[in-house]
Design an enzyme around this catalytic site. Structure first.
Site, PDB file in Angstrom:
ATOM      1  N   ALA A 293     -41.915  14.409  -8.837  1.00  0.00           N
ATOM      2  CA  ALA A 293     -42.403  15.474  -9.717  1.00  0.00           C
ATOM      3  C   ALA A 293     -41.587  16.731  -9.484  1.00  0.00           C
ATOM      4  O   ALA A 293     -41.027  16.944  -8.413  1.00  0.00           O
ATOM      5  CB  ALA A 293     -43.884  15.751  -9.449  1.00  0.00           C
TER       6      ALA A 293
ATOM      7  N   VAL B 235     -38.728  14.027  -5.076  1.00  0.00           N
ATOM      8  CA  VAL B 235     -37.620  14.167  -6.023  1.00  0.00           C
ATOM      9  C   VAL B 235     -38.211  14.672  -7.329  1.00  0.00           C
ATOM     10  O   VAL B 235     -39.423  14.576  -7.556  1.00  0.00           O
ATOM     11  CB  VAL B 235     -36.851  12.845  -6.237  1.00  0.00           C
ATOM     12  CG1 VAL B 235     -36.009  12.495  -5.020  1.00  0.00           C
ATOM     13  CG2 VAL B 235     -37.790  11.706  -6.592  1.00  0.00           C
ATOM     14  N   SER B 236     -37.351  15.200  -8.202  1.00  0.00           N
ATOM     15  CA  SER B 236     -37.843  15.885  -9.397  1.00  0.00           C
ATOM     16  C   SER B 236     -38.255  14.966 -10.537  1.00  0.00           C
ATOM     17  O   SER B 236     -38.999  15.368 -11.417  1.00  0.00           O
ATOM     18  CB  SER B 236     -36.787  16.877  -9.899  1.00  0.00           C
ATOM     19  OG  SER B 236     -36.544  17.852  -8.917  1.00  0.00           O
ATOM     20  N   SER B 237     -37.733  13.730 -10.569  1.00  0.00           N
ATOM     21  CA  SER B 237     -38.058  12.842 -11.685  1.00  0.00           C
ATOM     22  C   SER B 237     -38.136  11.390 -11.224  1.00  0.00           C
ATOM     23  O   SER B 237     -37.640  11.033 -10.147  1.00  0.00           O
ATOM     24  CB  SER B 237     -37.005  12.975 -12.787  1.00  0.00           C
ATOM     25  OG  SER B 237     -35.766  12.440 -12.353  1.00  0.00           O
TER      26      SER B 237
ATOM     27  N   GLN C 256     -34.928   9.442 -10.134  1.00  0.00           N
ATOM     28  CA  GLN C 256     -34.242   9.757  -8.884  1.00  0.00           C
ATOM     29  C   GLN C 256     -34.800   8.929  -7.725  1.00  0.00           C
ATOM     30  O   GLN C 256     -35.952   8.500  -7.749  1.00  0.00           O
ATOM     31  CB  GLN C 256     -34.379  11.254  -8.578  1.00  0.00           C
ATOM     32  CG  GLN C 256     -33.633  12.137  -9.568  1.00  0.00           C
ATOM     33  CD  GLN C 256     -33.848  13.609  -9.263  1.00  0.00           C
ATOM     34  OE1 GLN C 256     -34.971  14.099  -9.259  1.00  0.00           O
ATOM     35  NE2 GLN C 256     -32.772  14.316  -8.983  1.00  0.00           N
TER      36      GLN C 256
END
Length: 199
Positions: free
Chosen positions: A39, A11-13, A16
């Protein structure tokens, strides 16, 4: 293709959740074999993913399973480079959202699957990169609008204590130490020197 099966979720952050991806991947591998990253997909500088590609990670004959192509990256050039890495290292990549990658064909007929996958992946990687560029453009437009409306972006500015000038001057003249000035002003070290740098 024989070898161990691993899976990768991203996931991007940190805010999440990976739960949905992990639940899907657990249908194919043990949870202990799922490597995760929280990340951005803008580049490949991610601890979990790099561990998979390290000498202790994936080897010839192994299989890596991911939920969707954009879990690898949202950068088209990076996706192509990574697919080439899997191919040259003889690691089988299976993408749950791309059923053609899950097909097992008789030896000698793998080229059929590869041909179909190459076409589909070209389209999907283009879409993934376009989504990344669209998100970035929307963020920029949102920031521009907020600035025009006079809204402050980023961290709130640090306010100077009421007696800042008094104790700053005393510190500058060497009458008190920086530590004492911080105590009088009730400021942390980072805040004190941030205000000093703004003078």
């Amino acid at each position: 293709m024989s070898g161990k099966k691993m899976a990768y979720a991203r996931v991007s952050s940190t805010s999440q959740s990976l739960d949905r991806q992990i639940e899907e991947l657990k249908k194919y591998v043990d949870e202990s074999n799922i490597i995760v990253d929280k990340a951005s997909g803008k580049d490949l500088n991610r601890n979990g993913f790099q561990a998979l590609k390290s000498p202790l990670g994936l080897r010839k004959g192994d299989t890596l399973i991911i939920k969707s192509l954009d879990r690898l990256s949202r950068n088209k050039a990076d996706i192509k480079n990574e697919l080439e890495w899997f191919k040259s290292n003889h690691v089988n990549l299976q993408i749950l959202d791309l059923p053609t990658t899950m097909i097992q064909l008789p030896s000698g007929q793998e080229w059929i699957r590869d041909m179909v996958n190459n076409i589909i992946i070209e389209v999907m990687s283009s879409i993934a990169e376009q989504e990344r560029l669209t998100i970035r453009q929307r963020q920029k437009e949102g920031i521009d609008i907020a600035k025009k409306q006079g809204k402050h972006m980023g961290r709130p500015s640090l306010e100077k204590p009421v007696e800042w000038e008094k104790y700053y001057d005393m510190w500058k003249r060497g009458n008190i130490s920086a530590k004492k000035a911080m105590e009088f002003l009730n400021l942390k070290k980072t805040s004190f020197y941030k205000l000093v740098s703004e003078k």
